[in-house]
Design an enzyme around this catalytic site. Structure first.
Site, PDB file in Angstrom:
ATOM      1  N   SER A 165      43.706  84.525   7.829  1.00  0.00           N
ATOM      2  CA  SER A 165      42.485  83.815   7.470  1.00  0.00           C
ATOM      3  C   SER A 165      42.719  82.497   6.736  1.00  0.00           C
ATOM      4  O   SER A 165      41.931  81.581   6.867  1.00  0.00           O
ATOM      5  CB  SER A 165      41.593  84.722   6.616  1.00  0.00           C
ATOM      6  N   HIS A 186      39.542  86.745  12.514  1.00  0.00           N
ATOM      7  CA  HIS A 186      39.574  85.331  12.912  1.00  0.00           C
ATOM      8  C   HIS A 186      40.087  85.140  14.338  1.00  0.00           C
ATOM      9  O   HIS A 186      40.491  84.042  14.708  1.00  0.00           O
ATOM     10  CB  HIS A 186      40.418  84.525  11.922  1.00  0.00           C
ATOM     11  N   LYS A 223      31.701  86.115  11.586  1.00  0.00           N
ATOM     12  CA  LYS A 223      32.454  84.884  11.888  1.00  0.00           C
ATOM     13  C   LYS A 223      32.097  84.429  13.295  1.00  0.00           C
ATOM     14  O   LYS A 223      30.971  83.982  13.489  1.00  0.00           O
ATOM     15  CB  LYS A 223      33.923  85.146  11.618  1.00  0.00           C
TER      16      LYS A 223
END
Ligand code: PLP
Length: 394
Positions: A187, A215, A246
């Site tokens: 991250s 991610h 995200k």
């Protein structure tokens, strides 16, 4: 006169110490939706700080799904899922997650943090061993500590160090279960775990492997399932974790894996059991986010993000590496200097967050810039120009 409050006095001293070290934090109010431009303090800033990689946090299809869910199911889930809060959108989300990741089953949690905590603590007992990469997210560190299992940290992305520790764990008596936990795309650094080496090692030593794709899901692999898909090892990872706040554009976290794993978590993951189910609208938005990612529009969106990433890396003179990422850290080192640099950029209309301890090690403060599909090529050159002018680069 009011007597001095000893709590406030003590805390003021602690806050002053944080200020001195350049570690003081404060909230900044955003008056717009998340997008490539955000409004802060009456100004519009170019946003290079969010993890909304595909620009889905303000996407019409997701908003519409959320609004529809509110109209049909209201705003609150009213209870935990095991009581009477397990509403249709939550079930649709679990099914959509399993389909997206091609796993037997899936379970969504209210946050990624709760996912890591609930899952790791459910799987491990006191005699077990947990091995985590040096740079994993705080949620995994906290989970490892809370689990009570023996905790060992292996050097970042270093299979040799991991193997040494696996040998040590294997020699322990009585034999205990070993769980390896890492991220696929890190991250704060944007680099990638050696996925094949990790699955080979966990097989060789009979350990379990949990990979957090926070991610990477939505961005990597032919079907954008994550780095495990790209590396061709999805079916060799027992516990596949991800988040929904995200690239997916909503909120929450999830575990994908076998039916037995999911049934077990429903029974034993305390952050799942003892917490009110997420708002049905968040689940519905996440389902729409997954559908978007799976669609042709999702493929196009992802491609344009990668195009912008390469424009940004070449604009900054970063050598093209074989592990690209939308996370581009610019190491500054000193905490106060990172904060000051971030402020200079903000004065020029660019929001690039300074990331400091404890998110990263002390003395390893950085600007963490993220490129999203919502940026334009002109936005990228504005950024690279401003960084050049400040004399900052890789
Ligand atoms: C953001 C993040 C989490 C936590 O997810 P939330 O949904 O924000 O709680 C967990 N792991 C990693 C690697 C993350 O980056």
């Amino acid at each position: 006169m009011k007597p001095a409050n000893s709590l406030d006095g003590e805390l003021s001293r602690r806050l002053a110490a944080l200020r001195e070290q350049g570690l003081y934090r404060e909230l900044r109010r955003v008056d717009s939706p998340q997008s490539a431009r955000i409004q802060i303090g009456g100004r519009t800033l170019l946003n290079f700080g969010s993890n909304d990689y595909l620009g889905l946090a303000n996407e019409p299809a997701l908003k519409e799904a959320a609004v529809k869910a509110i109209e049909r199911f209201g705003t609150g889930a009213g209870a935990s899922r095991l009581v009477c809060g397990s509403m249709a959108p939550h079930h649709e989300l679990d099914e959509a997650l399993a389909a997206f990741k091609c796993s037997e089953a899936a379970l969504s949690f209210s946050t990624g943090y709760a996912t890591a905590l609930g899952t790791i603590c459910a799987l491990l007992e006191k005699n077990d061993v947990i091995l985590i990469d040096k740079r994993v997210h705080a949620s995994i560190v906290d989970a490892a500590r809370l689990s009570g299992a023996k905790l060992r940290v292996f050097a970042h992305n270093d299979p040799n160090d991991l193997e040494d520790i696996l040998k040590w764990a294997g020699a322990r008596t009585p034999k205990s279960q070993v769980l390896i936990v890492t991220e696929s795309v890190f991250s704060m650094d944007g680099d990638q775990a050696p996925m094949r080496a990790l699955v080979d090692l966990k097989d060789k030593y009979g350990a379990w492997l949990m990979v957090d794709e926070a991610h990477a899901a939505g961005l990597f692999g032919k079907n954008r399932r994550g780095l495990a898909e790209e590396a061709g090892v999805s079916d060799r990872i027992e516990i596949q974790m991800g988040t929904l706040g995200k690239a997916v554009g909503s909120a929450g976290g999830y575990i994908c894996g076998s039916r037995v794993l999911i049934d077990f978590l429903v029974n034993r993951a305390r952050s799942f059991i003892f917490s009110t189910a997420p708002p049905p609208a968040a689940a519905a938005a996440a389902v729409a986010g997954l559908r978007f990612i799976e669609s042709k529009a999702g493929a196009d969106r992802c491609r344009s993000m990668w195009r912008l990433v390469s424009e940004c890396t070449s604009g900054l003179g970063l050598q093209t590496t074989n592990s690209p990422s939308a996370i581009l850290p610019i190491l500054i080192g000193d905490e106060s200097r990172a904060v000051n640099t971030s402020a200079l950029l903000r004065a020029q209309g660019l929001f690039v967050p300074a990331i400091r301890y404890p998110a990263v090690a002390r003395g390893r403060a950085r600007l963490r810039l993220t490129v999203t599909a919502g940026h334009s090529p002109a936005d990228i050159s504005t950024l690279t120009g401003a960084l050049h002018d400040l004399g900052i680069g890789f």
